[in-house]
Design a protein around this motif. Structure first.
Motif, PDB file in Angstrom:
ATOM      1  N   GLU A 126      35.861  56.535  55.053  1.00  0.00           N
ATOM      2  CA  GLU A 126      34.524  56.444  54.467  1.00  0.00           C
ATOM      3  C   GLU A 126      34.589  56.285  52.958  1.00  0.00           C
ATOM      4  OE1 GLU A 126      30.330  59.039  54.256  1.00  0.00           O
ATOM      5  OE2 GLU A 126      32.108  59.854  55.261  1.00  0.00           O
ATOM      6  N   GLN A 127      35.458  57.051  52.298  1.00  0.00           N
ATOM      7  CA  GLN A 127      35.607  56.949  50.842  1.00  0.00           C
ATOM      8  C   GLN A 127      36.081  55.558  50.451  1.00  0.00           C
ATOM      9  OE1 GLN A 127      38.266  60.389  50.499  1.00  0.00           O
ATOM     10  NE2 GLN A 127      36.776  61.372  49.136  1.00  0.00           N
ATOM     11  N   LEU A 128      37.019  55.029  51.223  1.00  0.00           N
ATOM     12  CA  LEU A 128      37.550  53.698  50.930  1.00  0.00           C
ATOM     13  C   LEU A 128      36.486  52.628  51.133  1.00  0.00           C
ATOM     14  CD1 LEU A 128      40.173  52.437  49.988  1.00  0.00           C
ATOM     15  CD2 LEU A 128      40.846  52.143  52.366  1.00  0.00           C
ATOM     16  N   GLU A 129      35.691  52.778  52.169  1.00  0.00           N
ATOM     17  CA  GLU A 129      34.605  51.824  52.423  1.00  0.00           C
ATOM     18  C   GLU A 129      33.596  51.836  51.282  1.00  0.00           C
ATOM     19  OE1 GLU A 129      33.200  53.082  56.279  1.00  0.00           O
ATOM     20  OE2 GLU A 129      34.064  51.310  57.231  1.00  0.00           O
ATOM     21  N   LYS A 133      32.504  48.730  48.866  1.00  0.00           N
ATOM     22  CA  LYS A 133      31.104  48.341  48.682  1.00  0.00           C
ATOM     23  C   LYS A 133      30.761  48.261  47.195  1.00  0.00           C
ATOM     24  CE  LYS A 133      29.303  50.214  53.044  1.00  0.00           C
ATOM     25  NZ  LYS A 133      28.466  51.277  53.654  1.00  0.00           N
ATOM     26  N   LYS A 134      31.225  49.247  46.421  1.00  0.00           N
ATOM     27  CA  LYS A 134      31.006  49.235  44.970  1.00  0.00           C
ATOM     28  C   LYS A 134      31.625  48.000  44.343  1.00  0.00           C
ATOM     29  CE  LYS A 134      30.462  53.902  43.079  1.00  0.00           C
ATOM     30  NZ  LYS A 134      31.094  54.883  42.157  1.00  0.00           N
ATOM     31  N   LEU A 135      32.848  47.696  44.770  1.00  0.00           N
ATOM     32  CA  LEU A 135      33.566  46.546  44.233  1.00  0.00           C
ATOM     33  C   LEU A 135      32.815  45.249  44.510  1.00  0.00           C
ATOM     34  CD1 LEU A 135      36.170  45.209  43.058  1.00  0.00           C
ATOM     35  CD2 LEU A 135      37.065  45.207  45.402  1.00  0.00           C
ATOM     36  N   ARG A 136      32.368  45.081  45.732  1.00  0.00           N
ATOM     37  CA  ARG A 136      31.677  43.845  46.105  1.00  0.00           C
ATOM     38  C   ARG A 136      30.336  43.703  45.395  1.00  0.00           C
ATOM     39  NH1 ARG A 136      33.636  44.267  52.390  1.00  0.00           N
ATOM     40  NH2 ARG A 136      35.463  42.912  52.170  1.00  0.00           N
ATOM     41  N   TYR A 316      40.821  53.351  40.850  1.00  0.00           N
ATOM     42  CA  TYR A 316      41.052  52.911  42.223  1.00  0.00           C
ATOM     43  C   TYR A 316      41.056  51.391  42.348  1.00  0.00           C
ATOM     44  CZ  TYR A 316      40.776  57.729  43.797  1.00  0.00           C
ATOM     45  OH  TYR A 316      41.035  59.057  43.993  1.00  0.00           O
ATOM     46  N   PHE A 317      40.239  50.715  41.563  1.00  0.00           N
ATOM     47  CA  PHE A 317      40.242  49.252  41.591  1.00  0.00           C
ATOM     48  C   PHE A 317      41.579  48.701  41.102  1.00  0.00           C
ATOM     49  CE2 PHE A 317      35.327  49.013  41.083  1.00  0.00           C
ATOM     50  CZ  PHE A 317      35.195  49.422  42.394  1.00  0.00           C
ATOM     51  N   GLN A 318      42.116  49.303  40.033  1.00  0.00           N
ATOM     52  CA  GLN A 318      43.381  48.775  39.520  1.00  0.00           C
ATOM     53  C   GLN A 318      44.524  49.071  40.483  1.00  0.00           C
ATOM     54  OE1 GLN A 318      46.056  50.677  38.039  1.00  0.00           O
ATOM     55  NE2 GLN A 318      45.185  52.645  37.457  1.00  0.00           N
ATOM     56  N   LEU A 386      40.015  40.118  39.519  1.00  0.00           N
ATOM     57  CA  LEU A 386      38.975  39.305  38.879  1.00  0.00           C
ATOM     58  C   LEU A 386      37.992  40.176  38.100  1.00  0.00           C
ATOM     59  CD1 LEU A 386      37.777  36.469  38.529  1.00  0.00           C
ATOM     60  CD2 LEU A 386      36.425  36.879  40.596  1.00  0.00           C
ATOM     61  N   LEU A 387      37.607  41.312  38.682  1.00  0.00           N
ATOM     62  CA  LEU A 387      36.663  42.201  38.014  1.00  0.00           C
ATOM     63  C   LEU A 387      37.264  42.774  36.728  1.00  0.00           C
ATOM     64  CD1 LEU A 387      33.814  43.424  38.383  1.00  0.00           C
ATOM     65  CD2 LEU A 387      34.935  45.437  39.378  1.00  0.00           C
ATOM     66  N   ILE A 388      38.521  43.176  36.792  1.00  0.00           N
ATOM     67  CA  ILE A 388      39.199  43.708  35.597  1.00  0.00           C
ATOM     68  C   ILE A 388      39.305  42.627  34.527  1.00  0.00           C
ATOM     69  CG2 ILE A 388      41.417  44.551  34.714  1.00  0.00           C
ATOM     70  CD1 ILE A 388      41.766  46.012  37.423  1.00  0.00           C
ATOM     71  N   ASP A 389      39.632  41.409  34.952  1.00  0.00           N
ATOM     72  CA  ASP A 389      39.745  40.303  33.996  1.00  0.00           C
ATOM     73  C   ASP A 389      38.393  39.914  33.423  1.00  0.00           C
ATOM     74  OD1 ASP A 389      42.476  40.174  34.288  1.00  0.00           O
ATOM     75  OD2 ASP A 389      42.409  38.666  35.868  1.00  0.00           O
ATOM     76  N   GLN A 390      37.339  40.074  34.220  1.00  0.00           N
ATOM     77  CA  GLN A 390      35.998  39.750  33.724  1.00  0.00           C
ATOM     78  C   GLN A 390      35.616  40.673  32.576  1.00  0.00           C
ATOM     79  OE1 GLN A 390      34.442  37.111  34.664  1.00  0.00           O
ATOM     80  NE2 GLN A 390      32.596  37.419  33.454  1.00  0.00           N
ATOM     81  N   GLY A 391      36.057  41.918  32.634  1.00  0.00           N
ATOM     82  CA  GLY A 391      35.821  42.841  31.529  1.00  0.00           C
ATOM     83  C   GLY A 391      36.491  42.357  30.257  1.00  0.00           C
ATOM     84  N   ARG A 392      37.670  41.763  30.404  1.00  0.00           N
ATOM     85  CA  ARG A 392      38.383  41.198  29.251  1.00  0.00           C
ATOM     86  C   ARG A 392      37.657  39.968  28.721  1.00  0.00           C
ATOM     87  NH1 ARG A 392      44.095  41.979  32.508  1.00  0.00           N
ATOM     88  NH2 ARG A 392      44.632  44.031  31.642  1.00  0.00           N
ATOM     89  N   ILE A 393      37.107  39.161  29.636  1.00  0.00           N
ATOM     90  CA  ILE A 393      36.331  37.981  29.246  1.00  0.00           C
ATOM     91  C   ILE A 393      35.126  38.400  28.407  1.00  0.00           C
ATOM     92  CG2 ILE A 393      34.803  36.174  30.130  1.00  0.00           C
ATOM     93  CD1 ILE A 393      37.641  35.352  30.461  1.00  0.00           C
ATOM     94  N   LYS A 394      34.373  39.390  28.885  1.00  0.00           N
ATOM     95  CA  LYS A 394      33.188  39.860  28.166  1.00  0.00           C
ATOM     96  C   LYS A 394      33.565  40.431  26.803  1.00  0.00           C
ATOM     97  CE  LYS A 394      30.168  38.869  31.344  1.00  0.00           C
ATOM     98  NZ  LYS A 394      29.169  37.787  31.129  1.00  0.00           N
TER      99      LYS A 394
END
Length: 434
Positions: A126-129, A133-136, A316-318, A386-394
């Motif tokens: 459940e925690q992983l799900e 969901k947060k990531l998506r 957790y994302f990294q 991609l999300l981590i890299d998007q932070g670098r883009i911004k």
């Protein structure tokens, strides 16, 4: 036989001019005469080396060894400590002017210390799900399809077609890494320093010549990318602008039109035209090892917070980003012998560190019962990257750059095949988009 002292055997020393070999059976020294300058007779000459070893061993046993106060991994004779400290490799060496402790580290937010985190393998389904969901949700609207920008310079043609270069050499040549910087009539200086402490504007060559800087990094692992970006666009660029010491660069047209410039030139007032100079002329970084990123050093914190994400989510994302390249089985890449061989050399998800060997981490797909397929996990890993890299883009956009992400090499050559580029906004080159 005169006896002025006792030997370790409990007997008197040999007589002057006599052999120094101790005959154990007779409990006395050999009485043969020795040649001038010799310690043993011809019969016992071979015993000289053993005698010296025994003597040295007794002397060393009598001396006390202690742990080196600079590095307890080795010991030193107590009576030689002062001499050792002056030459010990662990001694603190004088810091160069361009060393400033943690100048590129970012601010440490004490309220976000991650001291109660658990491995992903310890999370419930459940925690992983919920994390996924947060990531998506955070990734909605992001362009997940990057452009292919695979290029090759003519200068590499001969080397790429040279049969003497094996697979390993060809792999790096295809990614265009030029290690031969020492050329005639060129200025080259190598700095041995952690990027975290590097202050570029205090490097004599840069401060004197005021040259524009182009930051280039091949597979700049995890946190090193963030340290490098901050080193370039904050420590160096911002400092140059504050001191009005912008480096000399190629003249870039300002807001004035070409007609106005020509008019001023005819009037002899060309010197009055303000030039726009840029301390950092460009950035090119081959990204790598997102699982080795760190929240404190990450430059995209503001972007994450704007999405309602924080330090725990980032952690957790990294870690999940390693799913993109680590532990993959039965994928299309596995059909290639090259990819299989390289993947077997992975360490924690990065085939570029193939000297460390492959090992399955607690964040890899095999380490816990999965409710996702291998392909789904692979997609989630790429989404984390991609999300981590998007932070670098911004971050780069806020600092006045036009950044972009693209594939710069085929995944069969390197699974870490995403390139981050950035040009200053006022550059005359065509503007790229993230």
């Amino acid at each position: 036989m005169a006896a002025s002292a006792l030997t370790p055997h409990g007997t008197a020393f040999p007589e002057e001019g006599r052999c120094g070999y101790f005959v154990e059976k007779k409990k006395r020294f050999c009485r043969m005469v020795v040649a001038a300058g010799k310690r043993f007779c011809g019969e016992h000459a071979g015993a000289s080396e053993v005698w010296y070893r025994l003597t040295l061993s007794r002397e060393e046993n009598a001396r006390k060894r202690i742990l080196c106060p600079l590095d307890p991994k080795h010991t030193v004779y107590e009576d030689q400590l002062a001499k050792h400290l002056k030459k010990c490799n662990s001694r603190e060496k004088p810091k160069p002017d361009f060393f400033i402790q943690d100048i590129n580290a970012g601010l440490k937010d004490e309220t976000e210390i991650l001291d109660q985190l658990v491995p992903i393998s310890s999370l419930s389904e459940e925690q992983l799900e919920n994390l996924i969901k947060k990531l998506r949700k955070a990734s909605e609207g992001l362009n997940c399809t990057l452009k292919d920008q695979i290029m090759s310079h003519p200068a590499l043609h001969d080397a790429l077609n040279d049969p003497k270069n094996g697979d390993s050499a060809a792999k790096h040549l295809k990614q265009q890494v030029d290690g031969k910087h020492r050329k005639k009539n060129s200025v080259f200086e190598r700095l041995q320093i952690d990027i975290q402490h590097l202050c570029l504007n205090k490097i004599p060559l840069l401060s004197k010549e005021k040259l524009p800087v182009v930051g280039i990094g091949k597979h700049l692992c995890g946190v090193a990318t963030d340290l490098a970006l901050r080193c370039l666009v904050e420590t160096y660029a911002a400092s140059c602008e504050e001191r009005n010491e912008e480096p000399l660069a190629k003249r870039i047209k300002n807001d004035k039109t070409g007609k106005e410039i020509n008019t001023l030139a005819k009037e002899g007032n060309e010197k009055s035209i303000p030039e726009k100079r840029t301390p950092v002329a460009g950035i090119v970084i081959a990204l790598c090892c997102h699982h080795r990123c760190d929240w404190r050093h990450y430059v995209g914190k503001e972007y994450f917070r704007a999405l309602g994400l924080g330090a725990v989510d980032f952690h957790y994302f990294q870690r999940m980003s390693s799913w993109a390249t680590c532990g993959m089985r039965k994928t299309t890449l596995e059909a290639s012998n090259i990819a299989t061989k390289r993947r077997d050399k992975h360490n924690d998800g990065c085939e570029e560190h193939d000297d460390e060997g492959y090992r399955i981490t607690d964040d890899s797909p095999e380490s816990f019962p999965g409710f996702l397929t291998v392909e789904e996990k692979k997609k989630i890993g790429h989404l984390c990257k991609l999300l981590i890299d998007q932070g670098r883009i911004k971050y780069l956009q806020q600092k006045g750059f036009s950044p972009a992400l693209q594939y710069y090499i085929d995944p069969l050559v390197s699974l870490e095949n995403v390139l981050l580029t950035a040009l200053p906004n006022h550059s005359s080159s065509p503007e790229t988009s993230a």
